[in-house]
Design a protein around this motif. Structure first.
Motif, PDB file in Angstrom:
ATOM      1  N   ASN A 108      -3.622  -6.024  -3.417  1.00 45.26           N
ATOM      2  CA  ASN A 108      -4.371  -4.976  -1.662  1.00 45.26           C
ATOM      3  C   ASN A 108      -5.263  -6.152  -1.078  1.00 45.26           C
ATOM      4  O   ASN A 108      -5.837  -6.010  -0.361  1.00 45.26           O
ATOM      5  CB  ASN A 108      -5.544  -4.816  -3.186  1.00 45.26           C
ATOM      6  N   LYS A 109      -4.124  -5.890   0.431  1.00 44.39           N
ATOM      7  CA  LYS A 109      -5.081  -6.413   1.768  1.00 44.39           C
ATOM      8  C   LYS A 109      -6.421  -5.732   1.490  1.00 44.39           C
ATOM      9  O   LYS A 109      -7.486  -6.685   2.094  1.00 44.39           O
ATOM     10  CB  LYS A 109      -4.001  -6.386   2.723  1.00 44.39           C
ATOM     11  N   ALA A 110      -6.615  -4.609   2.093  1.00 45.80           N
ATOM     12  CA  ALA A 110      -8.026  -3.381   2.628  1.00 45.80           C
ATOM     13  C   ALA A 110      -8.503  -4.110   1.558  1.00 45.80           C
ATOM     14  O   ALA A 110      -9.787  -4.351   2.187  1.00 45.80           O
ATOM     15  CB  ALA A 110      -7.248  -2.261   1.730  1.00 45.80           C
ATOM     16  N   VAL A 162       2.974  -9.367  11.137  1.00 48.68           N
ATOM     17  CA  VAL A 162       2.259  -9.271  10.167  1.00 48.68           C
ATOM     18  C   VAL A 162       2.202  -7.773   9.911  1.00 48.68           C
ATOM     19  O   VAL A 162       1.965  -7.169   9.024  1.00 48.68           O
ATOM     20  CB  VAL A 162       1.070  -9.275   9.185  1.00 48.68           C
ATOM     21  N   ASN A 163       2.956  -6.567   9.887  1.00 49.40           N
ATOM     22  CA  ASN A 163       2.917  -5.769  10.730  1.00 49.40           C
ATOM     23  C   ASN A 163       4.471  -5.385  10.476  1.00 49.40           C
ATOM     24  O   ASN A 163       5.230  -4.973  12.017  1.00 49.40           O
ATOM     25  CB  ASN A 163       1.789  -4.189  11.137  1.00 49.40           C
ATOM     26  N   GLY A 164       5.512  -4.179   9.916  1.00 48.21           N
ATOM     27  CA  GLY A 164       6.588  -3.588   9.915  1.00 48.21           C
ATOM     28  C   GLY A 164       7.220  -2.674  10.709  1.00 48.21           C
ATOM     29  O   GLY A 164       7.717  -2.486  11.330  1.00 48.21           O
ATOM     30  N   THR A 165       6.066  -1.864  10.591  1.00 51.16           N
ATOM     31  CA  THR A 165       6.275  -0.111  10.964  1.00 51.16           C
ATOM     32  C   THR A 165       5.998  -0.878  12.763  1.00 51.16           C
ATOM     33  O   THR A 165       6.821  -0.333  13.048  1.00 51.16           O
ATOM     34  CB  THR A 165       5.146   0.842  10.446  1.00 51.16           C
ATOM     35  N   THR A 166       4.653  -1.309  12.568  1.00 54.78           N
ATOM     36  CA  THR A 166       4.652  -1.222  14.709  1.00 54.78           C
ATOM     37  C   THR A 166       5.827  -2.230  15.043  1.00 54.78           C
ATOM     38  O   THR A 166       5.978  -1.983  15.791  1.00 54.78           O
ATOM     39  CB  THR A 166       3.154  -2.117  14.594  1.00 54.78           C
ATOM     40  N   PHE A 204      -4.985  -1.749  11.776  1.00 53.88           N
ATOM     41  CA  PHE A 204      -5.894  -2.282  10.579  1.00 53.88           C
ATOM     42  C   PHE A 204      -5.159  -2.902   9.598  1.00 53.88           C
ATOM     43  O   PHE A 204      -5.428  -3.682   9.186  1.00 53.88           O
ATOM     44  CB  PHE A 204      -6.304  -0.908   9.978  1.00 53.88           C
ATOM     45  N   ASP A 205      -4.117  -2.383   9.183  1.00 54.84           N
ATOM     46  CA  ASP A 205      -3.269  -3.294   8.509  1.00 54.84           C
ATOM     47  C   ASP A 205      -3.092  -4.791   8.764  1.00 54.84           C
ATOM     48  O   ASP A 205      -3.297  -5.488   8.146  1.00 54.84           O
ATOM     49  CB  ASP A 205      -1.589  -2.694   8.265  1.00 54.84           C
ATOM     50  N   ALA A 206      -2.790  -4.908  10.291  1.00 55.17           N
ATOM     51  CA  ALA A 206      -2.476  -6.401  10.721  1.00 55.17           C
ATOM     52  C   ALA A 206      -4.662  -7.209  10.454  1.00 55.17           C
ATOM     53  O   ALA A 206      -4.185  -8.033  10.089  1.00 55.17           O
ATOM     54  CB  ALA A 206      -1.541  -5.879  11.700  1.00 55.17           C
ATOM     55  N   ALA A 208      -6.156  -6.890   8.607  1.00 49.40           N
ATOM     56  CA  ALA A 208      -6.589  -7.196   7.275  1.00 49.40           C
ATOM     57  C   ALA A 208      -6.312  -8.163   7.088  1.00 49.40           C
ATOM     58  O   ALA A 208      -6.636  -9.624   6.210  1.00 49.40           O
ATOM     59  CB  ALA A 208      -6.293  -5.988   5.987  1.00 49.40           C
ATOM     60  N   LYS A 209      -4.467  -8.471   7.437  1.00 48.88           N
ATOM     61  CA  LYS A 209      -3.472  -9.616   7.228  1.00 48.88           C
ATOM     62  C   LYS A 209      -4.298 -10.858   8.361  1.00 48.88           C
ATOM     63  O   LYS A 209      -4.348 -12.113   7.163  1.00 48.88           O
ATOM     64  CB  LYS A 209      -2.526  -9.110   7.447  1.00 48.88           C
ATOM     65  N   ALA A 210      -4.597 -10.684   9.215  1.00 48.59           N
ATOM     66  CA  ALA A 210      -5.154 -11.305   9.898  1.00 48.59           C
ATOM     67  C   ALA A 210      -6.291 -12.083   9.051  1.00 48.59           C
ATOM     68  O   ALA A 210      -6.338 -13.294   9.153  1.00 48.59           O
ATOM     69  CB  ALA A 210      -5.981 -11.585  11.240  1.00 48.59           C
ATOM     70  N   GLY A 309       8.666  -7.598   5.082  1.00 41.51           N
ATOM     71  CA  GLY A 309       6.558  -8.055   4.953  1.00 41.51           C
ATOM     72  C   GLY A 309       6.671  -6.478   4.131  1.00 41.51           C
ATOM     73  O   GLY A 309       5.433  -6.664   3.619  1.00 41.51           O
ATOM     74  N   ALA A 310       7.736  -5.711   3.590  1.00 42.39           N
ATOM     75  CA  ALA A 310       7.173  -4.804   2.691  1.00 42.39           C
ATOM     76  C   ALA A 310       8.645  -3.347   2.199  1.00 42.39           C
ATOM     77  O   ALA A 310       9.818  -4.369   2.533  1.00 42.39           O
ATOM     78  CB  ALA A 310       7.005  -3.495   4.114  1.00 42.39           C
ATOM     79  N   GLY A 311       8.337  -2.987   1.515  1.00 37.70           N
ATOM     80  CA  GLY A 311       9.119  -2.329   0.451  1.00 37.70           C
ATOM     81  C   GLY A 311       8.886  -2.862  -0.788  1.00 37.70           C
ATOM     82  O   GLY A 311       8.017  -3.389  -1.199  1.00 37.70           O
TER      83      GLY A 311
HETATM   84  N1  LIG Z   1       2.800  -0.615   6.057  1.00 32.55           N
HETATM   85  C1  LIG Z   1       3.490  -2.121   5.362  1.00 32.55           C
HETATM   86  C2  LIG Z   1       3.358  -2.701   4.861  1.00 32.55           C
HETATM   87  C3  LIG Z   1       2.945  -3.270   4.103  1.00 32.55           C
HETATM   88  O1  LIG Z   1       1.752  -4.203   4.024  1.00 32.55           O
HETATM   89  C4  LIG Z   1       3.746  -3.327   7.528  1.00 32.55           C
HETATM   90  O2  LIG Z   1       4.385  -1.464   8.119  1.00 32.55           O
HETATM   91  O3  LIG Z   1       4.085  -3.428   7.292  1.00 32.55           O
END
Ligand SMILES: N[C@@H](CC=O)C(=O)O
Ligand SMILES: NC(=O)C1=CN([C@@H]2O[C@H](COP(=O)(O)OP(=O)(O)OC[C@H]3O[C@@H](n4cnc5c(N)ncnc54)[C@H](O)[C@@H]3O)[C@@H](O)[C@H]2O)C=CC1
Ligand code: NA
Length: 437
Positions: A108-110, A162-166, A204-206, A208-210, A309-311
Motif C-alpha cells: 500500500n504505497k498510498a 515508477v509509474n507504468g501507465t505514464t 500522485f502514484d509516483a 507516493a513512491k518517491a 512495476g505492476a500487475g
Molecule cells: N498504477 C500503477 C501500478 C501500481 O503501482 C502504475 O501504472 O504503475
C-alpha cells in the motif's frame, strides 16, 4: 520461538488483482515456501468485501470472511498481508494486526507515503516486521537493496520511472507522435490506465513512491506531502518532438537527491515531474509500461533496477518475497531491519531544486529580440547553454537550454519573459535531467 514444523499462519486482506495472486502463490508454492521458511506457511483466512464476488483464484472452503478486523485480531496470526489499498480501513487493520502480534506485509504505497511513521512506530512497539517491497515499482527489488544491500554505502541520488501507465503513454507519444489524449485512450483500451487515471497521470502514484524511496535512501522521513508533483497531462506532441530533436526522450521521473547546503548540512530534494533525458541514459530505454530505478551512491557508483512495476502476479512476487522474510523472522523470533530515520534531514522546497531547463519562447522575429531574451536569463542568474531559433514569417520560436539553475531562478526568468513586449508566449518549460552539465 515458533517450533520447527509448526505452521506459520497467514491472513490475506483483500482478494483483488494482487491479493488473488498472493493466494494463488501461497497455494501453488506451499512446499517450496515451507522449505524456504523452515515451517509450513498456512493460509488461514482471506478478508474480502463480498463473499459472492467473482475472483481470479479459488479460495479454499471456509477461509473467506468479510470480517477483516475479526481476522487480524484473532491473536494466532503470524503474518498479515494487506492488499486492500487506500488509507482506511487499511491503516486500522495494520495497526490492529501489529497490536495482536502479527508481522505485516503491505503493497500500500498510498498509506505508507501518507502515514508511514505511524505504522513504523507501531511495528517497533510491537516488536514485529512491516515490509512493503511491492509498494514501489511492483516486482522490482528496490526497497530491500536500499534498506539492506546499500546500508553501508551513501546513496546520493535516486531517479525512477515508477509509474507504468505514464511511461506507456509517453513511450507511445515518442514512438508514434501521438498526442497525450490519444496515447491515454490507447493505455485505457489496453488496460494499463484505469477509467479514472488521475492518480497515475497527475503523478500522485509516483509521488507516493518517491516519498518511500527518499525515506529509505536518505534515512529520513519524507511523506507524500513533501514531494513536489507535476503530472504528464500538459506534455504535448511538440514537447516530445523537441526532446527528439535534442536526442532526448520525455519521461515522468521521481527524483530524490541529497543536497549539501551552504552550512554544510545535508538536505533532501524530492520531486516528480516530466523531464527530458538523453537517449543515451539507461532510463531512456525503459519502454512501454516497464519501471526502472537508477541509483547513484558514493561507493557503488551507478546501479539500475529494471522490471515490471505492476500487475497482479509480478506484484504478488514482491509480496511473497517479503512474506518469506518476515515468516523466517517469526520462526526465529527476531525482527528484520525497521525504519531508519536517524539522519532527520530537512526537505528542500521546490524553488531550491537545481536542474537544467528547456524553454520554448514564441517571440517577434525582429532585430535585438534574442539579446533581450538572453538578458532576461542573465538577470536571474540562469546561464544559457544552447539557443536554437526557428523562424515563422514575422514570428519565431527560440528554444533555450540552460545550464543548471534553481527552480526559483527559472520561475523568475519565465515571469520576466512573459512580461516582455517582444515575447508572445513562453510555450513550454521542461526540466532536463540525467546528463552531464
Ligand atoms: N498504477 C500503477 C501500478 C501500481 O503501482 C502504475 O501504472 O504503475
Ligand atoms: N495492481 C497493481 O499492479 C499494484 C497494486 N499495488 C497495491 O496493491 C494494493 C492492492 O491493489 P489491487 O489488488 O490492484 O487492488 P484491487 O482493487 O484489485 O483489490 C483490492 C481488493 O480489496 C478489497 N477490499 C476493499 N476493502 C476491503 C475490506 N474492508 N475488507 C476486505 N477486502 C476489501 C476490494 O474488494 C478488492 O477486491 C494497493 O495498495 C495497490 O496500490 C502495488 C503495486 C502494483
Ligand atoms: Na518493488
Amino acid at each position: 520461538m515458533t517450533e520447527s514444523g509448526k505452521p506459520l499462519k497467514v491472513a490475506v486482506l483483500g482478494c483483488g488483482s494482487v491479493g488473488s495472486q498472493v493466494v494463488r502463490l501461497l497455494q501453488e508454492q506451499a512446499t517450496d515456501l515451507a522449505a524456504r521458511v523452515g515451517s509450513p506457511v498456512e493460509l488461514v483466512g482471506v478478508a474480502v468485501r463480498r463473499l459472492d464476488a467473482a475472483r481470479e483464484v479459488e479460495v479454499p472452503e471456509g477461509l473467506l470472511t468479510t470480517d477483516a478486523e475479526g481476522l487480524v485480531s484473532r491473536g494466532d496470526i503470524d503474518v498479515v498481508v494487506e492488499v486492500i489499498g487506500g488509507i482506511e480501513p487499511a491503516r486500522s487493520l495494520i495497526l490492529s494486526a501489529l497490536e495482536h502480534g502479527a508481522s505485516v506485509v503491505s503493497a500500500n504505497k498510498a498509506l505508507l507515503a501518507e502515514d508511514g511513521p505511524t505504522l513504523f512506530e507501531a511495528a517497533e512497539k510491537a516488536g514485529r516486521d512491516l515490509y512493503y517491497e511491492a509498494a514501489v515499482a511492483g516486482a522490482i527489488p528496490i526497497l530491500r537493496p536500499l534498506r539492506e544491500s546499500l546500508a553501508g554505502d551513501k546513496v546520493t541520488r535516486v531517479l525512477g520511472i515508477v509509474n507504468g501507465t505514464t511511461n506507456f503513454i509517453l513511450d507511445k507519444m515518442d514512438t508514434s507522435g501521438a498526442g497525450f489524449a490519444d496515447a491515454l485512450e490507447e493505455a485505457q483500451a489496453l488496460g494499463y490506465a484505469e477509467a479514472d487515471p488521475t492518480a497515475d497521470v497527475e503523478g500522485f502514484d509516483a509521488a507516493a513512491k518517491a516519498a518511500i524511496l527518499a525515506s529509505l535512501a536518505f534515512h529520513t522521513r519524507v511523506t507524500d506531502a513533501d514531494v513536489y508533483r507535476e503530472g504528464i497531462a500538459e506534455v504535448s506532441a511538440t514537447d516530445v518532438a523537441s526532446a527528439r530533436e535534442m536526442n532526448c526522450v520525455v519521461k515522468l521521473l521521481a527524483i530524490c537527491e541529497l543536497r549539501e547546503q551552504p552550512d554544510g548540512e545535508e538536505a533532501v530534494s524530492v520531486r516528480v515531474h516530466p523531464a527530458m533525458i538523453p537517449r543515451s541514459h539507461p532510463l531512456a530505454s525503459v519502454r512501454e509500461a516497464y519501471n526502472a530505478v537508477f541509483v547513484e551512491s558514493e561507493a557503488a557508483g551507478q546501479l539500475m533496477f529494471y522490471g515490471p512495476g505492476a500487475g497482479g502476479s509480478p506484484t504478488a512476487s514482491a509480496v511473497l518475497g517479503d512474506l518469506v522474510t518476515v515468516a523466517r523472522n517469526r520462526r526465529n523470533d527476531v525482527r528484520g531491519p525497521g525504519e531508519s530515520s536517524y539522519a532527520d534531514r530537512a526537505v528542500l522546497p521546490m524553488g531550491e531544486a537545481r536542474t537544467r531547463y528547456h524553454v520554448a519562447i514564441d517571440v517577434d522575429d525582429r532585430a535585438g529580440v534574442l539579446a533581450t531574451v538572453a538578458t532576461a536569463f542573465a538577470e536571474h542568474g540562469v546561464s544559457i547553454r544552447t539557443v536554437r531559433q526557428e523562424g515563422r514569417d514575422d514570428d519565431a520560436q527560440l528554444v533555450v537550454v540552460s545550464h543548471e539553475a534553481t527552480d526559483a531562478q527559472l520561475s523568475a526568468t519565465v515571469a520576466h519573459l512573459q512580461g516582455m513586449d517582444s515575447v508572445r508566449e513562453v510555450s513550454s518549460v521542461m526540466r532536463v535531467e540525467g546528463g552531464a552539465e
